[in-house]
Write an enzyme that holds these catalytic residues in place. Structure first.
Site, PDB file in Angstrom:
ATOM      1  N   ASP A   1      26.155  38.427 -37.998  1.00  8.43           N
ATOM      2  CA  ASP A   1      25.956  39.626 -38.828  1.00  8.43           C
ATOM      3  C   ASP A   1      24.825  39.553 -39.828  1.00  8.43           C
ATOM      4  O   ASP A   1      24.723  38.579 -40.575  1.00  8.43           O
ATOM      5  CB  ASP A   1      27.182  39.828 -39.752  1.00  8.43           C
ATOM      6  CG  ASP A   1      28.410  40.263 -39.018  1.00  8.43           C
ATOM      7  OD1 ASP A   1      28.290  40.950 -38.015  1.00  8.43           O
ATOM      8  OD2 ASP A   1      29.505  39.899 -39.505  1.00  8.43           O
TER       9      ASP A   1
ATOM     10  N   GLU B   1      24.122  42.275 -42.934  1.00  8.12           N
ATOM     11  CA  GLU B   1      24.558  43.525 -43.565  1.00  8.12           C
ATOM     12  C   GLU B   1      23.750  43.703 -44.841  1.00  8.12           C
ATOM     13  O   GLU B   1      23.629  42.769 -45.632  1.00  8.12           O
ATOM     14  CB  GLU B   1      26.052  43.484 -43.917  1.00  8.12           C
ATOM     15  CG  GLU B   1      26.949  43.735 -42.733  1.00  8.12           C
ATOM     16  CD  GLU B   1      28.402  43.956 -43.138  1.00  8.12           C
ATOM     17  OE1 GLU B   1      28.976  44.985 -42.750  1.00  8.12           O
ATOM     18  OE2 GLU B   1      28.939  43.106 -43.874  1.00  8.12           O
TER      19      GLU B   1
ATOM     20  N   GLU C   1      30.581  36.957 -33.376  1.00  9.97           N
ATOM     21  CA  GLU C   1      29.746  37.946 -34.071  1.00  9.97           C
ATOM     22  C   GLU C   1      28.730  37.241 -34.957  1.00  9.97           C
ATOM     23  O   GLU C   1      29.027  36.214 -35.552  1.00  9.97           O
ATOM     24  CB  GLU C   1      30.696  38.823 -34.920  1.00  9.97           C
ATOM     25  CG  GLU C   1      30.060  40.048 -35.515  1.00  9.97           C
ATOM     26  CD  GLU C   1      31.086  40.919 -36.258  1.00  9.97           C
ATOM     27  OE1 GLU C   1      32.185  41.194 -35.715  1.00  9.97           O
ATOM     28  OE2 GLU C   1      30.779  41.311 -37.394  1.00  9.97           O
TER      29      GLU C   1
END
Ligand SMILES: *[C@@H]1O[C@H](CO)[C@@H](O)[C@H](O)[C@H]1NC(C)=O
Length: 282
Positions: free
Chosen positions: A104, A106, A102
């Site tokens: 990311d 955010e 993953e």
């Protein structure tokens, strides 16, 4: 004179071609599925614009139809404006399963006038704990800004408006797994995280301001073979290094805007910081 006209019409030609490419490549109807939140996720303007909303009942989300294995992924986002404290806009690449990879982004909202935090992480084979957090050098709610991931076998680079903010290098040679075998989809969701997001959960979501809405446009996925960038030369990417300008920009962001780096968090890693942190800078 004739020479400059020639150049101008060539430039116009190039501009027309590149705007055609951008238009074709950014159709949310074609490239994405709305997966969560019913009417709270919407595609409009003939596929040119997507929005996610969050209200007291639910957030919303979408995912790409296609999976990607290496390449450059660009998306423009305009984040929840006003009092966005407690909201989190997650935008990431992920494979599936317990040993998933993953990458990311955010975005942690804040009360009006206080800065968003851009939180980043990299998971390889199910293991993350590689957070770096940044403030942005602009208000991400006023305009669209471009958030990009360059994912190559040698490294992952996170960029904001084409400025590299983080590079995660392939450190398999010292035993650190690197995401390189599992294709990933693009995901995004807008959800409520007021139990931890803003000042560790102290500031709660103000539901009187709901629905909260974030906007997306100009998605572009570029296959690895043609990945290049305007801010640093292709040869720099090939050779696993940013060029001097890219390194300067990265240092600028890390010096003035980085607010958390797992590599410096000795308390969290009493047995010693992760091995990849001990490599040459970045
Ligand atoms: C919100 O603003 C405060 C005060 O400037 C800051 O400490 C915090 O990092 C900001 N972001 C979040 C998500 O809490």
């Amino acid at each position: 004179m004739a020479y400059s006209i020639g150049i101008n019409s060539m430039l116009i030609g190039v501009m027309i071609i590149s705007s055609l490419v951008a238009t074709c490549s950014a159709n949310f109807n074609q490239d994405f599925d709305l997966t969560w939140g019913d009417h709270r996720a919407k595609i409009f303007n003939g596929g040119q614009l997507l929005s996610l909303s969050l209200d007291k009942t639910s957030g919303s989300g979408f995912q790409s139809k296609k999976e990607y294995l290496f390449g450059r992924i660009d998306m423009q986002l305009k984040l929840v404006a006003g009092n966005s404290a407690g909201t989190v806009t997650a935008y990431y690449l992920s494979s599936q399963g317990p040993t998933h990879d993953e990458i990311d982004f955010e975005f942690l909202g804040n009360v009006s006038g206080d800065p968003y935090i851009l939180h980043t992480n990299v998971f390889s084979q199910g293991k993350g704990n590689r957070e770096q957090q940044f403030y942005l050098w602009f208000d991400p709610t006023k305009n669209f800004h471009t958030y990009s991931i360059i994912w190559k076998p040698q490294h992952i680079i996170f960029l904001v408006d084409n400025t590299p903010i983080r590079i995660f290098k392939n450190a398999e040679s010292i035993g650190i797994p690197f995401p390189k075998n599992q294709p990933m989809r693009i995901y995004s969701s807008l959800w409520n995280a007021d139990d931890w997001a803003t000042r560790g959960g102290l500031v709660k979501t103000d539901w009187s301001k709901a629905p909260f809405t974030a906007y997306y446009r100009n998605f572009k996925a570029t296959e690895l073979s043609s990945v290049s960038s305007t801010s640093f030369s292709d040869s720099a990417l090939q050779s696993n290094e940013l060029d001097a300008y890219g390194r300067r920009r990265l240092r600028w962001v890390q010096k003035y805007f980085m607010i958390y780096n797992y590599c410096n968090d000795l308390k969290r890693f009493p047995e010693g910081i992760p091995a990849e942190c001990k490599r040459p800078r970045f």
